[in-house]
Design a protein around this motif. Structure first.
Motif, PDB file in Angstrom:
ATOM      1  N   GLY A   1       0.841  -1.177   0.000  1.00 18.01           N
ATOM      2  CA  GLY A   1       0.000   0.000   0.000  1.00 18.01           C
ATOM      3  C   GLY A   1       0.882   1.234   0.000  1.00 18.01           C
ATOM      4  O   GLY A   1       1.711   1.417  -0.881  1.00 18.01           O
ATOM      5  N   GLU A   2       0.744   2.063   1.021  1.00 25.35           N
ATOM      6  CA  GLU A   2       1.585   3.261   1.138  1.00 25.35           C
ATOM      7  C   GLU A   2       2.641   3.095   2.209  1.00 25.35           C
ATOM      8  O   GLU A   2       3.401   4.029   2.488  1.00 25.35           O
ATOM      9  N   GLU A   3       2.719   1.921   2.829  1.00 24.56           N
ATOM     10  CA  GLU A   3       3.666   1.684   3.927  1.00 24.56           C
ATOM     11  C   GLU A   3       4.955   1.056   3.404  1.00 24.56           C
ATOM     12  O   GLU A   3       4.933   0.066   2.666  1.00 24.56           O
ATOM     13  N   VAL A   4       6.092   1.617   3.794  1.00 31.75           N
ATOM     14  CA  VAL A   4       7.389   1.034   3.472  1.00 31.75           C
ATOM     15  C   VAL A   4       7.608  -0.166   4.383  1.00 31.75           C
ATOM     16  O   VAL A   4       7.625  -0.037   5.611  1.00 31.75           O
ATOM     17  N   ILE A   5       7.772  -1.349   3.780  1.00 32.79           N
ATOM     18  CA  ILE A   5       7.943  -2.567   4.585  1.00 32.79           C
ATOM     19  C   ILE A   5       9.368  -3.122   4.507  1.00 32.79           C
ATOM     20  O   ILE A   5       9.730  -4.001   5.286  1.00 32.79           O
ATOM     21  N   ALA A   6      10.159  -2.627   3.577  1.00 34.61           N
ATOM     22  CA  ALA A   6      11.560  -3.052   3.480  1.00 34.61           C
ATOM     23  C   ALA A   6      12.320  -1.958   2.755  1.00 34.61           C
ATOM     24  O   ALA A   6      11.789  -1.280   1.869  1.00 34.61           O
ATOM     25  N   ALA A   7      13.589  -1.788   3.126  1.00 39.13           N
ATOM     26  CA  ALA A   7      14.396  -0.739   2.500  1.00 39.13           C
ATOM     27  C   ALA A   7      15.869  -1.095   2.617  1.00 39.13           C
ATOM     28  O   ALA A   7      16.286  -1.888   3.467  1.00 39.13           O
ATOM     29  N   LEU A   8      16.652  -0.511   1.742  1.00 36.12           N
ATOM     30  CA  LEU A   8      18.108  -0.579   1.819  1.00 36.12           C
ATOM     31  C   LEU A   8      18.670   0.629   1.074  1.00 36.12           C
ATOM     32  O   LEU A   8      17.985   1.254   0.272  1.00 36.12           O
TER      33      LEU A   8
END
Length: 338
Positions: A40-47
């Motif tokens: 959706g609009e939520e960041v669930i993983a990043a690098l």
């Protein structure tokens, strides 16, 4: 805003101080180096893919250092980070990056990243000193503590790093970040001078009544001993541990991992610097299909083919190729913050 969501995810996943997180997102983070997956609009993983030059086969080549790789606890073990890494490799390849590097935050992550093609190639040794065994401080030359950027200090460090045949380098911008982190943690860089000329540098940290030096360059053994001594005196510790490139006579351990991103260019550089090598490789890369194929090294050149040519071939995964190419060169990294 993506930046704030990534910062919130970082706080959830890592046990870093608020001051360090603010420093990281002020000086290191930008949307160009960040890659994220959203639900959706939520960041669930990043690098973040931080750019570092690296000396390799007589050239300086671009690499991307994976920093801040994290997944929201509710989405772990669902292949999210695996997909994010694959996306990062594709972006690196488009941007002309030859290698990706990282330092696993925990021992079990070495196995995890190996499945994505990384190989454990960056090794370090440690040498221990006792302050009481070092020369007395009475004959010490001019040694200053530095936590703010000075051009001549960077140029000295950069010159010394560039002499290493296979080593991650540091840009002036990155060195400013290192110095900011030293100031934040009340640590320091010690700089030796003689006749207003720099003769040595040591990057010094204190932890559990021990002084750690994760980089030391000196023009001679006298300056080296003086920097070691001053590190112990500055921190009030008798024990001083110096990090070094791997030394055969000392115990060594694996610090970081690397992965070939652009197999064709890497093998061309490797073949040119090793004209005596003849090899037929059948390469498999599960994340980057552009690397799949046949590579033929002969007389300092590398030819590629999508179809197999006659003759025996050595089958390799991208991880095996990364290990073979880099381990023999004893690659080294230091001053890596995160």
């Amino acid at each position: 805003m993506i930046r704030e969501q990534v910062k919130s995810l970082w706080k959830l996943c890592f046990d870093d101080s608020e001051a360090f997180i603010e420093l990281y997102f002020r000086l290191r983070y930008n949307n160009e180096v960040n890659l994220a997956i959203q639900s959706g609009e939520e960041v669930i993983a990043a690098l973040q893919m931080l750019p570092y030059p690296m000396t390799f086969c007589g050239q300086t080549v671009p690499t991307s250092y994976i920093s801040g790789a994290c997944t929201h606890p509710d989405y772990r073990s669902k292949g999210v980070m695996r997909e994010l890494l694959s996306q990062s490799f594709a972006r690196m390849l488009r941007n002309g990056v030859l290698f990706s590097t990282l330092i696993p935050a925990e021992p079990w992550l070495f196995g995890y990243y190996a499945k994505a093609g990384y190989a454990p190639v960056f090794r370090i040794s440690h040498q221990s000193f006792s302050l009481s065994e070092l020369p007395a401080d009475s004959e010490m030359g001019s040694i200053e503590e530095v936590t703010e950027y000075q051009e001549d200090v960077y140029q000295y460090l950069n010159g010394k790093l560039s002499e290493r045949a296979c080593c991650l380098q540091h840009t002036s911008t990155d060195f400013k970040v290192v110095l900011a982190d030293l100031a934040l943690t009340q640590n320091t860089a010690l700089v030796a001078r003689k006749d207003n000329r720099i003769t040595g540098i040591a990057v010094v940290y204190k932890h559990d009544n021990t002084s750690y030096i994760n980089e030391l360059f000196a023009d001679n053994e006298v300056v080296r001993a003086q920097l070691l001594c001053r590190a112990g005196l500055r921190n009030g510790t008798d024990r001083i541990i110096l990090q070094l490139p791997p030394v055969a006579s000392l115990p060594n351990e694996t610090l970081g991992m690397a992965r070939v991103i652009d197999a064709r260019t890497v093998l061309q550089l490797y073949a040119a610097s090793h004209p005596e090598i003849e090899m037929n490789i059948e390469l498999t890369d599960e994340q980057l299909s552009a690397n799949n194929g046949y590579y033929y090294l002969c007389n300092g050149k590398c030819m590629t083919s999508e179809v197999r040519l006659p003759g025996a071939h050595t089958r390799m995964t991208i991880g095996e190729l990364s290990e073979k190419i880099l381990c023999e060169m004893q690659p080294y990294m230091s001053l890596m913050m995160n």
